[in-house]
Scaffold this motif. Structure first.
Motif, PDB file in Angstrom:
ATOM      1  N   ASN A 226      71.431  29.457 -60.489  1.00 30.81           N
ATOM      2  CA  ASN A 226      70.348  30.157 -59.773  1.00 30.81           C
ATOM      3  C   ASN A 226      69.718  31.244 -60.640  1.00 30.81           C
ATOM      4  OD1 ASN A 226      72.636  31.780 -59.638  1.00 30.81           O
ATOM      5  ND2 ASN A 226      72.128  32.612 -57.616  1.00 30.81           N
ATOM      6  N   LEU A 227      70.524  31.873 -61.487  1.00 28.61           N
ATOM      7  CA  LEU A 227      69.986  32.879 -62.397  1.00 28.61           C
ATOM      8  C   LEU A 227      69.160  32.217 -63.506  1.00 28.61           C
ATOM      9  CD1 LEU A 227      69.696  35.760 -63.369  1.00 28.61           C
ATOM     10  CD2 LEU A 227      71.938  35.578 -64.483  1.00 28.61           C
ATOM     11  N   VAL A 228      69.652  31.124 -64.024  1.00 26.87           N
ATOM     12  CA  VAL A 228      68.896  30.373 -65.047  1.00 26.87           C
ATOM     13  C   VAL A 228      67.559  29.926 -64.472  1.00 26.87           C
ATOM     14  CG1 VAL A 228      68.870  28.318 -66.520  1.00 26.87           C
ATOM     15  CG2 VAL A 228      71.002  29.592 -66.199  1.00 26.87           C
ATOM     16  N   LYS A 230      65.797  31.306 -62.078  1.00 19.75           N
ATOM     17  CA  LYS A 230      64.869  32.444 -61.954  1.00 19.75           C
ATOM     18  C   LYS A 230      64.180  32.735 -63.287  1.00 19.75           C
ATOM     19  CE  LYS A 230      67.165  34.796 -58.100  1.00 19.75           C
ATOM     20  NZ  LYS A 230      67.942  35.986 -57.670  1.00 19.75           N
ATOM     21  N   LEU A 231      64.954  32.679 -64.349  1.00 21.03           N
ATOM     22  CA  LEU A 231      64.388  32.911 -65.688  1.00 21.03           C
ATOM     23  C   LEU A 231      63.388  31.825 -66.061  1.00 21.03           C
ATOM     24  CD1 LEU A 231      67.680  33.992 -67.525  1.00 21.03           C
ATOM     25  CD2 LEU A 231      65.770  35.486 -66.874  1.00 21.03           C
ATOM     26  N   LEU A 232      63.715  30.567 -65.751  1.00 25.64           N
ATOM     27  CA  LEU A 232      62.814  29.463 -66.091  1.00 25.64           C
ATOM     28  C   LEU A 232      61.514  29.524 -65.292  1.00 25.64           C
ATOM     29  CD1 LEU A 232      65.211  26.378 -66.466  1.00 25.64           C
ATOM     30  CD2 LEU A 232      64.294  27.881 -68.238  1.00 25.64           C
ATOM     31  N   VAL A 233      61.621  29.831 -64.010  1.00 26.61           N
ATOM     32  CA  VAL A 233      60.412  29.920 -63.172  1.00 26.61           C
ATOM     33  C   VAL A 233      59.519  31.067 -63.641  1.00 26.61           C
ATOM     34  CG1 VAL A 233      59.575  30.432 -60.844  1.00 26.61           C
ATOM     35  CG2 VAL A 233      61.435  28.787 -61.164  1.00 26.61           C
ATOM     36  N   MET A 234      60.134  32.192 -63.991  1.00 26.26           N
ATOM     37  CA  MET A 234      59.355  33.311 -64.541  1.00 26.26           C
ATOM     38  C   MET A 234      58.644  32.895 -65.828  1.00 26.26           C
ATOM     39  SD  MET A 234      61.971  36.538 -63.988  1.00 26.26           S
ATOM     40  CE  MET A 234      61.107  37.493 -65.235  1.00 26.26           C
ATOM     41  N   GLY A 235      59.374  32.184 -66.689  1.00 28.69           N
ATOM     42  CA  GLY A 235      58.790  31.718 -67.943  1.00 28.69           C
ATOM     43  C   GLY A 235      57.646  30.751 -67.721  1.00 28.69           C
ATOM     44  N   ALA A 236      57.819  29.838 -66.744  1.00 32.91           N
ATOM     45  CA  ALA A 236      56.773  28.853 -66.453  1.00 32.91           C
ATOM     46  C   ALA A 236      55.520  29.524 -65.895  1.00 32.91           C
ATOM     47  CB  ALA A 236      57.300  27.814 -65.468  1.00 32.91           C
ATOM     48  N   LYS A 237      55.717  30.514 -65.009  1.00 28.51           N
ATOM     49  CA  LYS A 237      54.552  31.232 -64.456  1.00 28.51           C
ATOM     50  C   LYS A 237      53.817  32.001 -65.545  1.00 28.51           C
ATOM     51  CE  LYS A 237      56.120  31.711 -59.672  1.00 28.51           C
ATOM     52  NZ  LYS A 237      56.609  32.637 -58.622  1.00 28.51           N
ATOM     53  N   PHE A 238      54.578  32.550 -66.491  1.00 32.78           N
ATOM     54  CA  PHE A 238      53.954  33.261 -67.611  1.00 32.78           C
ATOM     55  C   PHE A 238      53.160  32.292 -68.488  1.00 32.78           C
ATOM     56  CE2 PHE A 238      54.110  34.697 -72.056  1.00 32.78           C
ATOM     57  CZ  PHE A 238      53.452  35.926 -71.940  1.00 32.78           C
ATOM     58  N   MET A 239      53.722  31.095 -68.724  1.00 29.85           N
ATOM     59  CA  MET A 239      53.082  30.115 -69.611  1.00 29.85           C
ATOM     60  C   MET A 239      51.855  29.465 -68.974  1.00 29.85           C
ATOM     61  SD  MET A 239      54.809  29.942 -72.508  1.00 29.85           S
ATOM     62  CE  MET A 239      54.256  28.382 -73.162  1.00 29.85           C
ATOM     63  N   PHE A 240      51.990  29.093 -67.687  1.00 29.94           N
ATOM     64  CA  PHE A 240      50.958  28.258 -67.060  1.00 29.94           C
ATOM     65  C   PHE A 240      50.131  28.971 -65.994  1.00 29.94           C
ATOM     66  CE2 PHE A 240      54.439  25.250 -68.222  1.00 29.94           C
ATOM     67  CZ  PHE A 240      53.764  24.573 -69.221  1.00 29.94           C
ATOM     68  N   GLY A 241      50.601  30.126 -65.513  1.00 34.18           N
ATOM     69  CA  GLY A 241      49.899  30.793 -64.425  1.00 34.18           C
ATOM     70  C   GLY A 241      50.152  30.091 -63.097  1.00 34.18           C
ATOM     71  N   ASP A 242      49.309  30.387 -62.131  1.00 34.43           N
ATOM     72  CA  ASP A 242      49.427  29.789 -60.793  1.00 34.43           C
ATOM     73  C   ASP A 242      48.726  28.431 -60.788  1.00 34.43           C
ATOM     74  OD1 ASP A 242      49.630  29.178 -58.151  1.00 34.43           O
ATOM     75  OD2 ASP A 242      48.236  30.717 -57.450  1.00 34.43           O
ATOM     76  N   MET A 250      55.076  24.339 -56.645  1.00 34.93           N
ATOM     77  CA  MET A 250      56.481  24.330 -57.079  1.00 34.93           C
ATOM     78  C   MET A 250      57.410  24.019 -55.916  1.00 34.93           C
ATOM     79  SD  MET A 250      57.345  27.497 -59.578  1.00 34.93           S
ATOM     80  CE  MET A 250      56.635  27.666 -61.212  1.00 34.93           C
ATOM     81  N   PRO A 251      58.499  23.294 -56.155  1.00 32.98           N
ATOM     82  CA  PRO A 251      59.530  23.126 -55.118  1.00 32.98           C
ATOM     83  C   PRO A 251      60.211  24.460 -54.817  1.00 32.98           C
ATOM     84  CG  PRO A 251      59.823  21.552 -56.941  1.00 32.98           C
ATOM     85  CD  PRO A 251      58.831  22.574 -57.391  1.00 32.98           C
ATOM     86  N   ASN A 252      60.819  24.557 -53.659  1.00 31.13           N
ATOM     87  CA  ASN A 252      61.557  25.769 -53.305  1.00 31.13           C
ATOM     88  C   ASN A 252      62.804  25.926 -54.170  1.00 31.13           C
ATOM     89  OD1 ASN A 252      59.763  26.503 -51.247  1.00 31.13           O
ATOM     90  ND2 ASN A 252      60.783  25.151 -49.782  1.00 31.13           N
ATOM     91  N   MET A 253      63.434  24.806 -54.494  1.00 28.14           N
ATOM     92  CA  MET A 253      64.643  24.834 -55.314  1.00 28.14           C
ATOM     93  C   MET A 253      64.260  24.927 -56.790  1.00 28.14           C
ATOM     94  SD  MET A 253      67.795  22.048 -55.190  1.00 28.14           S
ATOM     95  CE  MET A 253      67.908  22.161 -53.405  1.00 28.14           C
ATOM     96  N   GLY A 254      65.005  25.700 -57.570  1.00 28.17           N
ATOM     97  CA  GLY A 254      64.720  25.861 -58.990  1.00 28.17           C
ATOM     98  C   GLY A 254      64.942  24.578 -59.780  1.00 28.17           C
ATOM     99  N   PRO A 255      64.404  24.497 -61.002  1.00 27.39           N
ATOM    100  CA  PRO A 255      64.440  23.242 -61.768  1.00 27.39           C
ATOM    101  C   PRO A 255      65.836  22.759 -62.135  1.00 27.39           C
ATOM    102  CG  PRO A 255      63.604  25.061 -63.115  1.00 27.39           C
ATOM    103  CD  PRO A 255      63.665  25.551 -61.714  1.00 27.39           C
ATOM    104  N   MET A 256      66.737  23.657 -62.523  1.00 29.67           N
ATOM    105  CA  MET A 256      68.086  23.245 -62.905  1.00 29.67           C
ATOM    106  C   MET A 256      68.894  22.829 -61.674  1.00 29.67           C
ATOM    107  SD  MET A 256      68.081  23.553 -66.218  1.00 29.67           S
ATOM    108  CE  MET A 256      69.809  23.489 -66.697  1.00 29.67           C
ATOM    109  N   MET A 257      68.753  23.595 -60.594  1.00 27.98           N
ATOM    110  CA  MET A 257      69.457  23.264 -59.357  1.00 27.98           C
ATOM    111  C   MET A 257      68.932  21.952 -58.770  1.00 27.98           C
ATOM    112  SD  MET A 257      71.952  24.387 -57.509  1.00 27.98           S
ATOM    113  CE  MET A 257      72.100  26.159 -57.820  1.00 27.98           C
ATOM    114  N   LEU A 258      67.622  21.742 -58.842  1.00 32.95           N
ATOM    115  CA  LEU A 258      67.010  20.517 -58.334  1.00 32.95           C
ATOM    116  C   LEU A 258      67.555  19.301 -59.088  1.00 32.95           C
ATOM    117  CD1 LEU A 258      64.787  19.688 -56.243  1.00 32.95           C
ATOM    118  CD2 LEU A 258      63.215  19.583 -58.179  1.00 32.95           C
TER     119      LEU A 258
END
Length: 382
Positions: A226-228, A230-242, A250-258
C-alpha cells in the motif's frame, strides 16, 4: 501407449521452464505442443515493436540469465533468441504438432491417461503419466467480445495476435478495442503511421512509466504494497497529470495491489498518453452497437471506421481437454486457489503460468512444481 513420469502440456515459457527445472533434478519428462514451434505466441502472434514491459531482472526463466549486454527491456526478437538458447541449453525436445484431446485421472492405477493427436502423422497417441503439468497458457485462444452488429461490419477485423505493423493501415480510420498494454501500444503504433486512431477505454486503468514499475517492483521487496502504491500513484500523477478529462480514470486499488489481487497489470506508457493529450488518438467509451461501418458508443457518438483491432486478450483452453482437474482450475481454465498457492491440484496435477504473474510467476511455478514432484518421487520410493 507411452508411459512417462511427467507429461508437460505446452512448450511456451511456462512449459519450457518446468522442463528445465525437472532436468536440473534429473526427473524424466515428455513435453507436447500443439503448434509447430515453441513459444508460438511470441514468434507468431506478437506485434513487431513489442518489448517486454518489465525490466530483464524480472523476466528471466530459471537457471539462465540474459546475456550481460542485453538491454534492460528485452525486444521481441531477443526474447525469442533467449527461448531458443534456453531450449538448447537444457536439451528440451518438445513433441510439436501434438494436440492433447483429453486427459483423465485413473484413480485405481493412480496415473493420468492422456489422449493426443499427432497432427504430422495423423495418428492418435496415448500417454500415461504419473504427473501432469498444465502449461498451455492463459493465452491459448483469442478472446473476441460479443458486440451487436459486429458480424455485419464491412471492414477488416483482427485480434491483436494478428496485428504486426501500423503502416498496413495508413490513411485509414481504425478503432482499437481494449486499453491494456497491447491496446495502448497498438494505438500508438497506428497513430505514428498516419492512421486516424481511436481506442475504447471501458474501465479504470493505471498508467505508469516503465521506470515507475521497475521502481515499484524493487521497493515491493522492502516496503508494504500500500505504501509502494501511494508512491507510484503520486509519481504517475506528476508524470501524466489528471487523465480523467481525457477519458482515463484510475482504479481505487493501487497498481501493485491490483496486480497482486487480480492479476491485472498497469499500462506502461510508450507515448500513447502524449498522443491522447494532443488529440491525435481519440478515447472512446463502451460500444452499444455496430451498424455497417458505423460504431455507436454508449455516450451517443457515432463514428465510421475502416477497421477494428481487438486487443481484448485471450483465454485458457485447458478445460476443453482436462477432466478431473476441477479442484485446480475454474470454469475459465484459471486457478481456483489464490496466488501463491495456485500451482498444485490433486492427484499430482499441476499448472504453470496461469496465475497472471508474467515471467517471474512462471519461474516461481516451475521451481515449485519440480521440487514438489521430486519430493513425491522420493516419498514413493522410500
Amino acid at each position: 501407449m507411452e508411459n512417462v513420469v511427467v507429461l508437460i502440456v505446452g512448450a511456451g515459457p511456462a512449459g519450457l521452464a518446468t522442463a528445465a527445472c525437472l532436468t536440473q533434478l534429473s526427473i524424466p519428462y515428455v513435453i507436447v505442443e500443439r503448434e509447430d514451434c515453441s513459444a508460438s505466441l511470441w514468434r507468431n502472434r506478437a506485434y513487431d515493436r513489442l518489448k517486454l514491459h518489465l525490466a530483464k531482472e524480472f523476466c528471466e526463466l530459471p537457471h539462465m540469465s540474459y546475456p550481460a549486454d542485453a538491454p534492460t527491456y528485452i525486444p521481441k526478437a531477443l526474447f525469442v533468441k533467449y527461448i531458443d538458447d534456453y531450449i538448447e541449453c537444457f536439451n528440451i525436445q518438445p513433441k510439436y504438432l501434438t494436440s492433447v484431446e483429453s486427459s483423465t485421472y485413473n484413480s485405481e492405477k493412480k496415473v493420468w491417461s492422456i489422449v493426443a493427436h499427432d497432427m504430422a502423422e495423423c495418428k492418435r497417441i496415448n500417454f500415461t503419466a504419473k504427473f501432469l503439468v498444465v502449461a498451455s497458457g492463459e493465452n491459448s485462444a483469442e478472446n473476441i467480445p460479443v458486440i451487436p452488429g459486429l458480424q455485419n461490419f464491412p471492414g477488416e477485423t483482427i485480434h491483436s495476435s494478428r496485428y504486426k505493423l501500423g503502416k498496413s493501415f495508413s490513411g485509414k480510420s481504425v478503432l482499437v478495442i481494449g486499453s491494456g498494454n497491447s491496446g495502448m501500444e497498438i494505438a500508438y503504433d497506428l497513430a505514428t503511421h498516419g492512421v486516424n486512431t481511436s481506442i475504447v477505454v471501458r474501465s479504470p486503468i493505471h498508467v505508469m512509466t516503465k521506470e515507475l514499475i521497475r521502481l515499484g517492483m524493487t521497493l515491493a521487496h522492502h516496503l508494504p504494497l500500500n505504501l509502494v502504491d501511494k508512491l507510484l500513484v503520486m509519481g504517475a500523477k506528476f508524470m501524466f497529470g489528471d487523465l480523467s478529462r481525457h477519458g482515463i480514470t484510475m482504479p481505487n486499488m493501487g497498481p501493485m495491489m491490483l496486480k497482486s489481487k487480480t492479476g491485472r497489470s498497469a499500462v506502461i506508457d510508450v507515448g500513447t498518453v502524449g498522443l491522447i493529450k494532443k488529440g491525435i488518438i481519440q478515447v472512446q467509451g463502451s460500444i452499444s452497437e455496430i451498424m455497417g461501418n458505423i460504431v455507436k458508443f454508449q455516450r451517443g457518438d457515432e463514428i465510421s471506421f475502416d477497421a477494428i483491432v481487438f486487443a481484448t486478450g485471450y483465454k485458457s483452453t485447458a478445460n476443453m481437454w482436462l477432466k478431473n482437474g476441477e479442484g485446480m482450475l475454474n470454469d475459465n481454465g484459471l486457478p481456483t486457489k489464490e496466488y501463491p498457492n495456485h500451482w498444485k491440484g490433486e492427484n499430482r496435477l499441476y499448472c504453470a503460468g496461469l496465475a497472471r504473474r508474467g515471467l517471474a510467476g512462471i519461474a516461481a511455478d516451475a521451481k515449485n512444481i519440480a521440487n514438489d514432484i521430486k519430493s513425491v518421487i522420493i516419498s514413493m520410493s522410500s
